[in-house]
Design a protein around this motif. Structure first.
Motif, PDB file in Angstrom:
ATOM      1  N   HIS A 101      33.707 -25.927   1.316  1.00  0.00           N
ATOM      2  CA  HIS A 101      34.912 -25.160   1.732  1.00  0.00           C
ATOM      3  C   HIS A 101      35.397 -24.567   0.416  1.00  0.00           C
ATOM      4  N   LEU A 102      35.306 -25.234  -0.676  1.00  0.00           N
ATOM      5  CA  LEU A 102      35.851 -24.598  -1.971  1.00  0.00           C
ATOM      6  C   LEU A 102      35.235 -23.487  -2.448  1.00  0.00           C
ATOM      7  N   VAL A 108      36.201 -20.390  -0.530  1.00  0.00           N
ATOM      8  CA  VAL A 108      37.286 -19.905  -0.884  1.00  0.00           C
ATOM      9  C   VAL A 108      37.267 -19.137  -2.245  1.00  0.00           C
ATOM     10  N   ARG A 161      42.080 -18.259   3.904  1.00  0.00           N
ATOM     11  CA  ARG A 161      42.917 -19.166   4.561  1.00  0.00           C
ATOM     12  C   ARG A 161      42.091 -20.078   5.517  1.00  0.00           C
ATOM     13  N   LEU A 215      40.667 -22.825   3.541  1.00  0.00           N
ATOM     14  CA  LEU A 215      41.305 -23.951   2.917  1.00  0.00           C
ATOM     15  C   LEU A 215      41.920 -24.697   4.273  1.00  0.00           C
ATOM     16  N   THR A 219      44.117 -26.435  -4.379  1.00  0.00           N
ATOM     17  CA  THR A 219      43.997 -25.920  -3.147  1.00  0.00           C
ATOM     18  C   THR A 219      45.623 -25.783  -2.414  1.00  0.00           C
ATOM     19  N   ARG A 220      46.501 -26.479  -2.971  1.00  0.00           N
ATOM     20  CA  ARG A 220      47.785 -26.711  -2.622  1.00  0.00           C
ATOM     21  C   ARG A 220      48.612 -25.496  -3.175  1.00  0.00           C
ATOM     22  N   THR A 231      46.922 -22.322  -1.319  1.00  0.00           N
ATOM     23  CA  THR A 231      47.298 -22.397   0.026  1.00  0.00           C
ATOM     24  C   THR A 231      48.797 -21.515   0.159  1.00  0.00           C
TER      25      THR A 231
END
Length: 391
Positions: free
Chosen positions: A136-137, A140, A160, A163, A318-319, A322
């Protein structure tokens, strides 16, 4: 092999901190006090010193390096070396192994060892979960990493979604019924058929991790009745009780650290374990324990999937990213572009650490599994057991 203490909920890391590695009042012979010149005592003294040196080196790292993938590899390397040297001690003194009370002590150690195999399997599954997060990373970073054109709304939508998928995957990990805990994967064999167990007979701890398995309860089971050898037992075993106790403690500490660092089913810890200060290796091990406990108490780490340093970096980056993606207005301001680039740089570094470190880390966990199996099989043979029997 049924767990010996599977009742009640797991307590917090802080509860564990009040019990582990506390000083004991009972009298224990100093490991380094012997001045005897016979080869056995020289071998045992050398073993204690090497264990101390290894964990002294591990405890000397900075907070930034502690619990990183690289540091975890060093921890497992130290354990493998200790295990090999302990195995050599048993080989060199195998005529003593079957005599009481050493036979009882070794039987208990091998019982703990076979329980450790489940934690190795669970750790490997945890590494596989991190690989899923890594995918997933990478989506992104691929979506937002173009330097040749301006970032578009389409790229942000793709980022999005990745994430969100990552957040769900990391959230699902906290559910012990996740897909990975159903796999029953093994270092020794691949179970393509149904679980090899029947009513009234517990499955082998060497080959699988069931969906109801608990790391906290497994650690508790391993820690039960782990106490330093009495002076009489040390004398009766020609001091061989000391390396047996040492390996029991090192095994438990390494397993606890794996569970603390790597995503695992039911990571809550509630074990009672203490090391007398007469054992010199207890000083660096206690220091490491206290630092890991301190890390677990940090507000931002309390609900983490694992204390592995790279997991924390993923959570932070990621926080922030996002928040940026959700609040972005097009066209992006220069400040927003710079923030995106900074967060992408941090994510790229984490992805690189995962690419370079996860495979070697998994290989080491596999090697720990094999070393434990080999030592146990040989030790049971020394004790007079003709063949390996699944518990």
């Amino acid at each position: 092999m049924p767990s010996t203490d599977n009742h009640g909920p797991s307590s917090s890391f802080s509860s564990f901190g009040r019990s582990i590695f506390g000083s004991r009042q009972e009298q224990v012979h100093s490991v380094e006090a012997s001045h005897e010149s016979d080869s056995c005592n020289l071998e045992l003294g050398s073993f204690q010193k090497r264990v101390t040196d290894r964990f002294h080196d591990l405890s000397g790292v900075s907070d930034d390096e502690l619990l990183s993938i690289d540091w975890m590899q060093k921890l497992l390397t130290a354990f493998i070396c200790c295990q090999d040297e302990f195995r050599a001690i048993l080989l060199n003194n195998k005529e003593q192994v079957s005599k009481p009370p050493l036979d009882r002590m070794l039987s208990e150690f091998f019982e703990r060892s076979v329980k450790a195999l489940d934690i190795c399997n669970a750790s490997r599954d945890g590494i596989e979960k991190i690989r899923m997060w890594q995918k997933h990373l990478e989506i992104v970073t691929c979506a937002l990493g173009s330097n040749k054109r301006a970032l578009t709304e389409g790229q942000f939508r793709r980022a999005r979604k990745a994430l969100m998928d990552l957040a769900l995957a990391m959230l699902d990990e906290k559910d012990s019924g996740s897909v990975f805990s159903h796999r029953n994967r093994s270092f020794g064999r691949h179970n393509s058929s149904k679980d090899h167990h029947s009513a009234g007979h517990s499955r082998s701890h060497s080959w699988s991790v069931s969906r109801s398995w608990s790391a906290a309860k497994q650690l508790q089971s391993i820690a039960n009745n782990l106490v330093p050898p009495r002076a009489a037992d040390i004398a009766a075993t020609s001091r061989l009780a000391i390396p047996v106790y040492t390996m029991n403690c090192i095994l438990l500490f390494v397993l606890w650290t794996l569970v603390a660092a790597i995503p695992c089913q039911d990571r809550g810890l509630n074990i009672h374990f203490s090391v007398p200060r007469q054992f010199s290796w207890g000083i660096p091990v206690t220091s490491l324990h206290e630092r890991i406990i301190d890390e677990s108490k940090k507000r931002e780490r309390r609900n983490s999937n694992g204390l592995l340093k790279e997991i924390y970096q993923v959570e932070l980056s990621t926080r922030h990213l996002t928040d940026l993606v959700d609040s972005a207005q097009f066209p992006l301001t220069q400040e927003q572009k710079m923030e995106v680039e900074q967060n992408l740089k941090e994510l790229s570094l984490v992805c690189e650490a995962f690419r370079d470190g996860l495979d070697p880390l998994e290989r080491q966990v596999r090697e720990v599994f094999r070393k434990i199996m080999t030592c146990r099989t040989e030790g049971l043979d020394y004790l007079g057991t003709s063949s390996y029997t699944e518990q």
